[in-house]
Design a protein around this motif. Structure first.
Motif, mmCIF file in Angstrom:
data_model
loop_
_atom_site.group_PDB
_atom_site.id
_atom_site.type_symbol
_atom_site.label_atom_id
_atom_site.label_comp_id
_atom_site.label_asym_id
_atom_site.label_seq_id
_atom_site.Cartn_x
_atom_site.Cartn_y
_atom_site.Cartn_z
ATOM 1 N N SER A 151 7.350 1.198 -9.076
ATOM 2 C CA SER A 151 7.384 0.259 -7.953
ATOM 3 C C SER A 151 8.756 -0.391 -7.816
ATOM 4 C CB SER A 151 6.294 -0.801 -8.107
ATOM 5 O OG SER A 151 6.503 -1.603 -9.252
ATOM 6 N N LEU A 152 9.419 -0.665 -8.948
ATOM 7 C CA LEU A 152 10.774 -1.204 -8.891
ATOM 8 C C LEU A 152 11.724 -0.232 -8.198
ATOM 9 C CD1 LEU A 152 11.191 -2.849 -12.428
ATOM 10 C CD2 LEU A 152 11.510 -3.999 -10.232
ATOM 11 N N ALA A 153 11.639 1.041 -8.577
ATOM 12 C CA ALA A 153 12.507 2.051 -7.968
ATOM 13 C C ALA A 153 12.158 2.250 -6.499
ATOM 14 C CB ALA A 153 12.382 3.371 -8.733
ATOM 15 N N PHE B 151 10.542 0.286 -4.228
ATOM 16 C CA PHE B 151 10.863 -0.818 -3.322
ATOM 17 C C PHE B 151 12.338 -1.205 -3.391
ATOM 18 C CE2 PHE B 151 6.229 -1.322 -3.654
ATOM 19 C CZ PHE B 151 5.929 -1.325 -2.291
ATOM 20 N N GLY B 152 13.007 -0.874 -4.493
ATOM 21 C CA GLY B 152 14.447 -1.087 -4.536
ATOM 22 C C GLY B 152 15.173 -0.213 -3.527
ATOM 23 N N VAL B 153 14.817 1.083 -3.500
ATOM 24 C CA VAL B 153 15.433 1.999 -2.539
ATOM 25 C C VAL B 153 15.022 1.634 -1.110
ATOM 26 C CG1 VAL B 153 15.575 4.399 -1.783
ATOM 27 C CG2 VAL B 153 15.581 3.869 -4.220
ATOM 28 N N SER B 154 13.743 1.315 -0.900
ATOM 29 C CA SER B 154 13.264 0.936 0.435
ATOM 30 C C SER B 154 14.036 -0.268 0.973
ATOM 31 C CB SER B 154 11.767 0.610 0.392
ATOM 32 O OG SER B 154 11.002 1.734 0.039
ATOM 33 N N THR B 155 14.244 -1.250 0.116
ATOM 34 C CA THR B 155 14.957 -2.462 0.536
ATOM 35 C C THR B 155 16.404 -2.144 0.885
ATOM 36 O OG1 THR B 155 13.532 -3.835 -0.861
ATOM 37 C CG2 THR B 155 15.631 -4.783 -0.166
ATOM 38 N N MET B 156 17.055 -1.294 0.108
ATOM 39 C CA MET B 156 18.446 -0.919 0.405
ATOM 40 C C MET B 156 18.547 -0.184 1.744
ATOM 41 S SD MET B 156 20.286 0.154 -3.178
ATOM 42 C CE MET B 156 19.062 1.364 -3.663
ATOM 43 N N ARG C 253 0.817 -1.211 0.000
ATOM 44 C CA ARG C 253 0.000 0.000 0.000
ATOM 45 C C ARG C 253 0.848 1.256 0.000
ATOM 46 N NH1 ARG C 253 -4.396 0.477 4.654
ATOM 47 N NH2 ARG C 253 -2.591 1.163 5.848
ATOM 48 N N THR C 254 2.040 1.197 0.592
ATOM 49 C CA THR C 254 2.906 2.385 0.584
ATOM 50 C C THR C 254 3.299 2.751 -0.843
ATOM 51 O OG1 THR C 254 4.923 1.053 0.893
ATOM 52 C CG2 THR C 254 3.836 1.879 2.882
ATOM 53 N N GLY C 255 3.710 1.747 -1.626
ATOM 54 C CA GLY C 255 4.092 2.018 -3.011
ATOM 55 C C GLY C 255 2.914 2.426 -3.867
ATOM 56 N N ALA C 256 1.751 1.771 -3.651
ATOM 57 C CA ALA C 256 0.554 2.099 -4.429
ATOM 58 C C ALA C 256 0.090 3.521 -4.147
ATOM 59 C CB ALA C 256 -0.564 1.100 -4.120
ATOM 60 N N THR C 257 0.138 3.934 -2.882
ATOM 61 C CA THR C 257 -0.266 5.291 -2.514
ATOM 62 C C THR C 257 0.686 6.321 -3.108
ATOM 63 O OG1 THR C 257 -1.231 4.526 -0.444
ATOM 64 C CG2 THR C 257 -0.703 6.861 -0.584
#
Length: 433
Positions: A130-132, A134-139, A102-106
């Protein structure tokens, strides 16, 4: 009180605010103001108490029951198996199934709707974003020990400053008069339900562990130090949330004469802020909301990694879980904001009553010797809420509408009390976990 304790608690409080103020917190308050119209302040209060009030009550309950250091948290009184089942269900809700996607969708819905991109279907723009995201979030969540400081020092200032700017503009330059028509048939209950859907009460059950771990890393080990520092951090986060929720609900109310109630929630926020700041709002809102949602995404990805790695006793490493959670959440986020919110509603309706029962009973943990009071009361609440969900999906029983307080959405209270009373007479010694 040492100055360093105050400073560190304020830093952790800013991080706690950023963890709690995520995707749902951005879109729900303006929509409450829009539909409540002249009753927007009632909607704000009900939403705040159901969200922030219960979230901090959960943290206080964890402190009161001296279980804030346990991975099972306040659920430990249910017994090891039941506690881990409840905690796993909560982690899945605040993690990859609902809250993280939901964070990415919002963020996409609010950032890209002014550019003509719809958030309802799957598009190449949404997939790339979404790739960008969640990629940054994961890092940022990749190193467990630095997660809270990363959120507090780098993401929180942008998040806090940006939303305070929006609130100040909404209060001093209202976009229009508040409509005198209430377009919600039950403002109080629907606002409470929106507070539920933020998932902050569930998140607080595991954020408490993360907060205490961060404070331990800063040298605060004793029970009194932990209680005081968590208390200060909670006050800081609560005050920030109060001001921003108030302003966002009012902003929605000032747009109640312009927009329909069936408007997509992310697009509503975009249009409201656009009326405040004009063309500059597109970039401003995109940055603020992306950072805001990313801070929560980082916290939730890290929380999921911490819990599952502990639950697996190290067989699954923290970093492996973080990568897997980020990838799965990226995929789910592409289904769209409204679809994720709709999917969350029945799950939360089922889980929240049992969670709230454990929270309330944990406030009196030291005075309740019999674990079966916890177990039976929670079972009663889950039974009632489970029947309610099934009835809403067509099960022809019609039992829960006849329960006391069901009109207010609290039909689970009497079953929880009755089952807890039965548990009182089923004597067993207090668990020592």
């Amino acid at each position: 009180m040492k100055p360093s304790l105050v400073r560190d608690s304020i830093i952790v409080g800013a991080a706690l605010f950023s963890m709690l103020f995520g995707a749902g917190n951005v879109v729900f308050p303006p929509y409450i103001g829009l539909t409540a119209g002249p009753e927007w302040f009632l909607g704000f209060l009900c939403y705040y108490m159901a969200d922030v009030g219960l979230a901090f009550l959960a943290i206080y309950a964890m402190l009161a029951s001296s279980c804030i250091d346990k991975k099972e948290g306040i659920m430990h009184r249910l017994g090891s198996t039941a506690a881990m089942l409840m905690m796993c269900a909560i982690i899945l809700c605040i993690g990859p199934l609902l809250a993280i996607p939901r964070t990415g969708a919002t963020a996409f819905a609010i950032s890209f709707s002014p550019l003509g991109y719809s958030s309802k279907g799957i598009s190449s723009a949404k997939v790339i974003y979404s790739l960008a995201f969640f990629g940054v979030s994961t890092m940022l969540a990749f190193k467990e020990s630095n997660m809270v400081d990363v959120i507090a020092r780098y993401l929180s200032p942008i998040k806090i400053g940006g939303f305070l700017l929006i609130v100040a503009a909404a209060l001093y330059m209202p976009i229009g008069p508040v409509s005198d028509v209430v377009r919600d048939d039950n403002v109080a209950w629907h606002s409470i339900l929106s507070g539920y859907q933020t998932l902050d009460v569930m998140a607080a059950l595991v954020y408490g562990l993360i907060i205490v771990t961060a404070l331990k890393n800063k040298g605060y080990e004793t029970g009194s130090q932990k209680a005081l520092s968590v208390g200060i951090a909670s006050l800081v986060a609560g005050a920030l949330l109060f001001v921003i929720y108030f302003g966002l609900c009012y902003l929605g109310a000032t747009g109640s004469t312009y927009y329909p109630v069936d408007m997509e929630k992310g697009a509503l926020v975009t249009n409201l802020v656009g009326r405040l700041f004009g063309r500059a709002s597109t970039v401003l809102l995109a940055v603020i909301v992306t950072v805001s949602c990313m801070a929560t995404s980082v916290a939730l990805i890290g929380t999921t990694g911490t819990f599952i790695s502990q639950f697996s006793k190290g067989r699954l490493s923290y970093r492996t879980i973080v990568i897997g959670t980020g990838l799965f959440s990226m995929v789910v986020s592409n289904f769209g904001l409204d679809n994720i919110i709709a999917f969350a509603a029945p799950i939360l309706t089922f889980l929240y009553p049992g969670t709230l029962v454990v929270i309330v009973l944990s406030l009196f943990d030291k005075h309740i010797a019999n674990d079966n009071i916890f177990r039976f009361a929670t079972a009663g609440a889950l039974l009632a809420s489970g029947l309610n969900v099934l009835e809403e999906y067509g099960l022809p029983l019609a039992i829960t509408p006849h329960l006391p307080f069901s009109a207010a959405g609290l039909g689970w209270i009497v079953p929880a009390f009755a089952f807890g009373l039965v548990g009182y007479f089923v004597r067993r010694p207090k668990c020592l976990l």
